[in-house]
Motif scaffolding. Structure first.
Motif, PDB file in Angstrom:
ATOM      1  N   TYR A  32     -34.943 -23.061-162.257  1.00  0.00           N
ATOM      2  CA  TYR A  32     -34.389 -24.408-162.240  1.00  0.00           C
ATOM      3  C   TYR A  32     -33.158 -24.501-161.368  1.00  0.00           C
ATOM      4  N   HIS A  33     -32.977 -25.658-160.774  1.00  0.00           N
ATOM      5  CA  HIS A  33     -31.689 -25.972-160.188  1.00  0.00           C
ATOM      6  C   HIS A  33     -30.744 -26.311-161.348  1.00  0.00           C
ATOM      7  N   MET A  34     -29.472 -26.068-161.137  1.00  0.00           N
ATOM      8  CA  MET A  34     -28.492 -26.373-162.174  1.00  0.00           C
ATOM      9  C   MET A  34     -27.280 -27.063-161.550  1.00  0.00           C
ATOM     10  N   ALA A  35     -26.552 -27.775-162.365  1.00  0.00           N
ATOM     11  CA  ALA A  35     -25.414 -28.508-161.830  1.00  0.00           C
ATOM     12  C   ALA A  35     -24.402 -28.814-162.922  1.00  0.00           C
ATOM     13  N   TRP A  36     -23.201 -29.161-162.458  1.00  0.00           N
ATOM     14  CA  TRP A  36     -22.159 -29.702-163.321  1.00  0.00           C
ATOM     15  C   TRP A  36     -21.897 -31.134-162.888  1.00  0.00           C
ATOM     16  N   PHE A  37     -21.898 -32.017-163.846  1.00  0.00           N
ATOM     17  CA  PHE A  37     -21.482 -33.397-163.662  1.00  0.00           C
ATOM     18  C   PHE A  37     -20.230 -33.618-164.504  1.00  0.00           C
ATOM     19  N   ARG A  38     -19.532 -34.699-164.225  1.00  0.00           N
ATOM     20  CA  ARG A  38     -18.405 -35.061-165.070  1.00  0.00           C
ATOM     21  C   ARG A  38     -18.334 -36.577-165.211  1.00  0.00           C
ATOM     22  N   GLN A  39     -17.725 -36.993-166.298  1.00  0.00           N
ATOM     23  CA  GLN A  39     -17.555 -38.416-166.543  1.00  0.00           C
ATOM     24  C   GLN A  39     -16.180 -38.659-167.147  1.00  0.00           C
ATOM     25  N   ALA A  40     -15.375 -39.416-166.423  1.00  0.00           N
ATOM     26  CA  ALA A  40     -14.059 -39.813-166.898  1.00  0.00           C
ATOM     27  C   ALA A  40     -14.190 -41.142-167.633  1.00  0.00           C
ATOM     28  N   PRO A  41     -13.220 -41.459-168.474  1.00  0.00           N
ATOM     29  CA  PRO A  41     -13.279 -42.727-169.211  1.00  0.00           C
ATOM     30  C   PRO A  41     -13.442 -43.921-168.283  1.00  0.00           C
ATOM     31  N   GLU A  42     -14.375 -44.765-168.626  1.00  0.00           N
ATOM     32  CA  GLU A  42     -14.642 -46.007-167.893  1.00  0.00           C
ATOM     33  C   GLU A  42     -15.115 -45.766-166.462  1.00  0.00           C
ATOM     34  N   LYS A  43     -15.608 -44.582-166.198  1.00  0.00           N
ATOM     35  CA  LYS A  43     -16.164 -44.284-164.868  1.00  0.00           C
ATOM     36  C   LYS A  43     -17.589 -43.778-165.020  1.00  0.00           C
ATOM     37  N   GLU A  44     -18.336 -43.854-163.943  1.00  0.00           N
ATOM     38  CA  GLU A  44     -19.705 -43.367-163.967  1.00  0.00           C
ATOM     39  C   GLU A  44     -19.725 -41.830-163.893  1.00  0.00           C
ATOM     40  N   ARG A  45     -20.795 -41.265-164.402  1.00  0.00           N
ATOM     41  CA  ARG A  45     -20.969 -39.824-164.314  1.00  0.00           C
ATOM     42  C   ARG A  45     -21.170 -39.452-162.849  1.00  0.00           C
ATOM     43  N   GLU A  46     -20.514 -38.382-162.404  1.00  0.00           N
ATOM     44  CA  GLU A  46     -20.612 -37.983-161.007  1.00  0.00           C
ATOM     45  C   GLU A  46     -20.907 -36.498-160.877  1.00  0.00           C
ATOM     46  N   LEU A  47     -21.605 -36.162-159.797  1.00  0.00           N
ATOM     47  CA  LEU A  47     -21.927 -34.769-159.527  1.00  0.00           C
ATOM     48  C   LEU A  47     -20.693 -34.025-159.053  1.00  0.00           C
ATOM     49  N   VAL A  48     -20.448 -32.866-159.648  1.00  0.00           N
ATOM     50  CA  VAL A  48     -19.325 -32.026-159.253  1.00  0.00           C
ATOM     51  C   VAL A  48     -19.805 -30.911-158.321  1.00  0.00           C
ATOM     52  N   ALA A  49     -20.819 -30.190-158.757  1.00  0.00           N
ATOM     53  CA  ALA A  49     -21.355 -29.081-157.973  1.00  0.00           C
ATOM     54  C   ALA A  49     -22.750 -28.766-158.471  1.00  0.00           C
ATOM     55  N   ARG A  50     -23.567 -28.223-157.587  1.00  0.00           N
ATOM     56  CA  ARG A  50     -24.895 -27.815-158.007  1.00  0.00           C
ATOM     57  C   ARG A  50     -25.242 -26.488-157.360  1.00  0.00           C
ATOM     58  N   ILE A  51     -26.185 -25.793-157.966  1.00  0.00           N
ATOM     59  CA  ILE A  51     -26.630 -24.503-157.456  1.00  0.00           C
ATOM     60  C   ILE A  51     -28.136 -24.431-157.621  1.00  0.00           C
ATOM     61  N   THR A  52     -28.810 -24.057-156.552  1.00  0.00           N
ATOM     62  CA  THR A  52     -30.264 -23.992-156.596  1.00  0.00           C
ATOM     63  C   THR A  52     -30.729 -22.722-157.297  1.00  0.00           C
ATOM     64  N   SER A  53     -32.019 -22.658-157.526  1.00  0.00           N
ATOM     65  CA  SER A  53     -32.579 -21.463-158.144  1.00  0.00           C
ATOM     66  C   SER A  53     -32.350 -20.244-157.259  1.00  0.00           C
ATOM     67  N   GLY A  54     -32.222 -20.481-155.958  1.00  0.00           N
ATOM     68  CA  GLY A  54     -31.998 -19.381-155.028  1.00  0.00           C
ATOM     69  C   GLY A  54     -30.531 -19.058-154.795  1.00  0.00           C
ATOM     70  N   GLY A  55     -29.649 -19.853-155.390  1.00  0.00           N
ATOM     71  CA  GLY A  55     -28.226 -19.570-155.284  1.00  0.00           C
ATOM     72  C   GLY A  55     -27.462 -20.373-154.251  1.00  0.00           C
ATOM     73  N   SER A  56     -28.120 -21.286-153.560  1.00  0.00           N
ATOM     74  CA  SER A  56     -27.404 -22.142-152.620  1.00  0.00           C
ATOM     75  C   SER A  56     -26.564 -23.144-153.390  1.00  0.00           C
ATOM     76  N   THR A  57     -25.388 -23.441-152.856  1.00  0.00           N
ATOM     77  CA  THR A  57     -24.458 -24.296-153.578  1.00  0.00           C
ATOM     78  C   THR A  57     -24.087 -25.545-152.786  1.00  0.00           C
ATOM     79  N   TYR A  58     -23.688 -26.551-153.521  1.00  0.00           N
ATOM     80  CA  TYR A  58     -23.188 -27.804-152.950  1.00  0.00           C
ATOM     81  C   TYR A  58     -22.004 -28.239-153.808  1.00  0.00           C
ATOM     82  N   TYR A  59     -20.963 -28.753-153.154  1.00  0.00           N
ATOM     83  CA  TYR A  59     -19.789 -29.239-153.862  1.00  0.00           C
ATOM     84  C   TYR A  59     -19.449 -30.652-153.423  1.00  0.00           C
ATOM     85  N   ALA A  60     -19.045 -31.451-154.376  1.00  0.00           N
ATOM     86  CA  ALA A  60     -18.498 -32.755-154.030  1.00  0.00           C
ATOM     87  C   ALA A  60     -17.198 -32.551-153.256  1.00  0.00           C
ATOM     88  N   ASP A  61     -16.897 -33.453-152.364  1.00  0.00           N
ATOM     89  CA  ASP A  61     -15.701 -33.304-151.524  1.00  0.00           C
ATOM     90  C   ASP A  61     -14.430 -33.144-152.358  1.00  0.00           C
TER      91      ASP A  61
END
Length: 116
Positions: A32-61
């Motif tokens: 599976y791909h996996m990721a961390w999201f976060r949600q602050a009060p009164e804000k939408e949930r947003e992607l923080v970082a994700r990692i593929t099954s192969g280990g490639s990563t992506y980060y929010a700016d």
């Protein structure tokens, strides 16, 4: 069915560090791909970082060069090392996993609070 449980949240001063962990049970999450999201009060949930099954990563700016996502398929876990934390990083952080294009499973979230 996969159960995800986050841990490691808490209260930290600005500039400090925390390490979040996500433990999976029910089946292996190695495909599976996996990721961390976060949600602050009164804000939408947003992607923080994700990692593929192969280990490639992506980060929010807004977390690049401060946060590091990693996974240990042998232990069925994923982590998020958070350094140089800012008050604006305050949020509930969620772990998620799933096949490509599907965030099928979610944890209950862990609170991260950064004081100024």
């Amino acid at each position: 069915q996969v159960q995800l449980v986050e841990s490691g949240g808490g209260l930290v001063q600005a500039g400090g560090s925390l390490r979040l962990s996500c433990a999976a049970s029910g089946r292996t999450i190695s495909t599976y791909h996996m990721a961390w999201f976060r949600q602050a009060p009164e804000k939408e949930r947003e992607l923080v970082a994700r990692i593929t099954s192969g280990g490639s990563t992506y980060y929010a700016d807004f977390v690049k060069r401060r946060f590091t996502i990693s996974r240990d398929n042998a232990k069925n876990t994923m982590s998020l090392q958070m350094n140089s934390l800012k008050p604006e990083d305050t949020a509930v952080y969620y772990c998620t996993a799933g096949p490509v294009g599907q965030w099928r499973y979610w944890g209950q979230g862990t609170q991260v609070t950064v004081s100024s």
